[in-house]
Design a protein around this motif. Structure first.
Motif, PDB file in Angstrom:
ATOM      1  N   LEU A 111       0.897  -1.098   0.126  1.00  0.00           N
ATOM      2  CA  LEU A 111      -0.022   0.096   0.014  1.00  0.00           C
ATOM      3  C   LEU A 111       0.810   1.310  -0.106  1.00  0.00           C
ATOM      4  O   LEU A 111       0.394   2.343  -0.607  1.00  0.00           O
ATOM      5  N   LEU A 112       2.152   1.000   0.448  1.00  0.00           N
ATOM      6  CA  LEU A 112       2.984   2.452   0.720  1.00  0.00           C
ATOM      7  C   LEU A 112       3.953   2.469  -0.312  1.00  0.00           C
ATOM      8  O   LEU A 112       5.005   3.160  -0.104  1.00  0.00           O
ATOM      9  N   TYR A 192      -5.188   7.916   0.229  1.00  0.00           N
ATOM     10  CA  TYR A 192      -4.038   8.384  -0.412  1.00  0.00           C
ATOM     11  C   TYR A 192      -4.355  10.096  -0.709  1.00  0.00           C
ATOM     12  O   TYR A 192      -5.499  10.353  -0.745  1.00  0.00           O
ATOM     13  N   ARG A 193      -3.399  10.909  -0.861  1.00  0.00           N
ATOM     14  CA  ARG A 193      -3.671  12.206  -1.104  1.00  0.00           C
ATOM     15  C   ARG A 193      -2.733  12.684  -2.681  1.00  0.00           C
ATOM     16  O   ARG A 193      -2.074  12.067  -3.120  1.00  0.00           O
ATOM     17  N   LEU A 194      -3.857  13.543  -3.198  1.00  0.00           N
ATOM     18  CA  LEU A 194      -3.383  14.077  -4.487  1.00  0.00           C
ATOM     19  C   LEU A 194      -2.094  14.967  -4.340  1.00  0.00           C
ATOM     20  O   LEU A 194      -2.045  15.351  -2.961  1.00  0.00           O
ATOM     21  N   GLU A 202       2.123  11.803   0.644  1.00  0.00           N
ATOM     22  CA  GLU A 202       1.508  10.652  -0.379  1.00  0.00           C
ATOM     23  C   GLU A 202       0.209  10.276   0.388  1.00  0.00           C
ATOM     24  O   GLU A 202      -0.652   9.683  -0.043  1.00  0.00           O
ATOM     25  N   THR A 203       0.299   9.773   1.747  1.00  0.00           N
ATOM     26  CA  THR A 203      -0.779   9.309   2.460  1.00  0.00           C
ATOM     27  C   THR A 203      -1.291  10.230   3.688  1.00  0.00           C
ATOM     28  O   THR A 203      -0.919  11.144   4.044  1.00  0.00           O
ATOM     29  N   VAL A 204      -2.413   9.895   4.381  1.00  0.00           N
ATOM     30  CA  VAL A 204      -2.784  10.551   5.414  1.00  0.00           C
ATOM     31  C   VAL A 204      -2.226   9.984   6.800  1.00  0.00           C
ATOM     32  O   VAL A 204      -2.619  10.505   7.834  1.00  0.00           O
ATOM     33  N   LEU A 205      -1.375   9.132   6.637  1.00  0.00           N
ATOM     34  CA  LEU A 205      -0.855   8.366   8.007  1.00  0.00           C
ATOM     35  C   LEU A 205       0.051   9.452   8.688  1.00  0.00           C
ATOM     36  O   LEU A 205       0.757  10.527   8.145  1.00  0.00           O
TER      37      LEU A 205
END
Length: 327
Positions: A111-112, A192-194, A202-205
């Motif tokens: 996923l990452l 995921y982030r645009l 790249e992600t909301v983590l």
């Protein structure tokens, strides 16, 4: 490779307590180690999570699946429930990388994955994703593998994964553990982030947050498939891929769930394209309307212009396959 500290976590809670901005969790390491060798990633510390109890695939009370973050891609692809009820996921996993890598790569790590943009991997040139504010030479450079949807002035890189494309079509939920002990359930649609003005995020983590599981809802209605168009038959990233779940009842499409790879900076899904199919009779008009909706805002950058008609043809071919329409 720069020097780094190493520690082995004995629990998810211990792993997150060790986390931080310059700390990385490592499981299979199939992407992270390459990035470290090139000094694209330069963590000060690695937290080995391979011995955590996160390697099971279990049925949920709702009829879905709960997948541990450490389940290897090869094991997940071959799991009886996945083969039987989530064929699109099994096909996507088997389309990724090589057998050796699938044996090592983990569900959470998949996923990452980070982009395979040539400029991102080359530390001798500028890259906003690697060094914010330095520029995006891909826009005016060689960009054959780059995105045509969801791009920004700062970045046109694509997400490279196969498994996450199927996960998005399946409405997966990502379960995480934060350093303060809180757990989060994040829809993959929000994960995921645009790129916008911050392509490096790249992600909301959050810092130190660990993926522990991925949950799938009960199997969707309809036939499933994953089609990957690439330059060679194996060990190549998608130019365009389509994860599709389509149900037809009484001559009408009653369910359409579509994920796309190779087109955007994240595993792509377009609700409008799906709406163009549901309630319609399978055939040229509905299929072309879905393709029109998907690609309405697509923009090529020269070398990757071909992706737009390729995506159209691939989507229509997949819809024909799943609905049995030949004309």
């Amino acid at each position: 490779m720069k020097t780094f500290d190493y520690a082995r976590a004995d629990s998810p809670e211990a792993a997150t307590r060790e986390g931080g901005e310059k700390v990385r969790f490592i499981a299979g390491g199939t992407n992270l180690l390459d990035l470290m060798k090139l000094q694209v990633e330069t963590p000060e510390k690695l937290i080995d999570i391979t011995r955590l109890d996160l390697n099971e695939v279990e049925d949920t009370d709702e009829g879905g699946l709960r997948i541990g973050a450490l389940v290897p891609n090869a094991d997940l692809a071959a799991h009886p429930r996945v083969v039987k009820d989530y064929e699109v996921l099994s096909r996507a996993l088997l389309a990724g990388a090589s057998g050796q890598l699938r044996n090592k790569a983990s569900t959470g790590g998949n996923l990452l994955q980070r982009t395979r943009c040539y400029y991102f991997y080359d530390t001798a040139v500028a890259c906003n994703k690697r060094e914010p504010g330095s520029g995006c030479p891909a826009r005016d450079g060689f960009n054959r593998i780059h995105a045509v949807l969801g791009t920004s002035d700062k970045c046109i890189a694509t997400h490279p994964g196969d498994m996450p494309v199927a996960m998005r079509a399946l409405d997966a939920v990502i379960v995480t553990l934060k350093p303060d002990g809180d757990k989060r359930r994040i829809s993959i649609h929000d994960f995921y982030r645009l790129p916008g003005d911050t392509p490096e995020i790249e992600t909301v983590l959050e810092s130190g947050e660990l993926i522990t599981h991925v949950e799938l809802p009960a199997p969707p209605k309809g036939k499933q498939t994953y089609r990957k168009v690439r330059d060679r038959a194996s060990y190549a990233f998608a130019l365009v891929s389509v994860a599709a779940i389509v149900a037809v009842e009484d001559g009408k499409i009653t369910n359409a769930q579509l994920g796309f790879g190779g087109l955007g900076p994240m595993p792509w899904r377009d609700a409008t394209a799906e709406e163009m199919l549901v309630g319609k009779a399978p055939g040229k008009a509905a299929f072309e309307a879905a393709a029109d909706a998907l690609l309405a805002d697509a923009q090529g950058f020269g070398s990757n212009d071909f992706k737009i008609p390729l995506a159209r043809r691939t989507l229509i071919a997949v819809l024909r396959e799943l609905t049995g329409v030949t004309a």
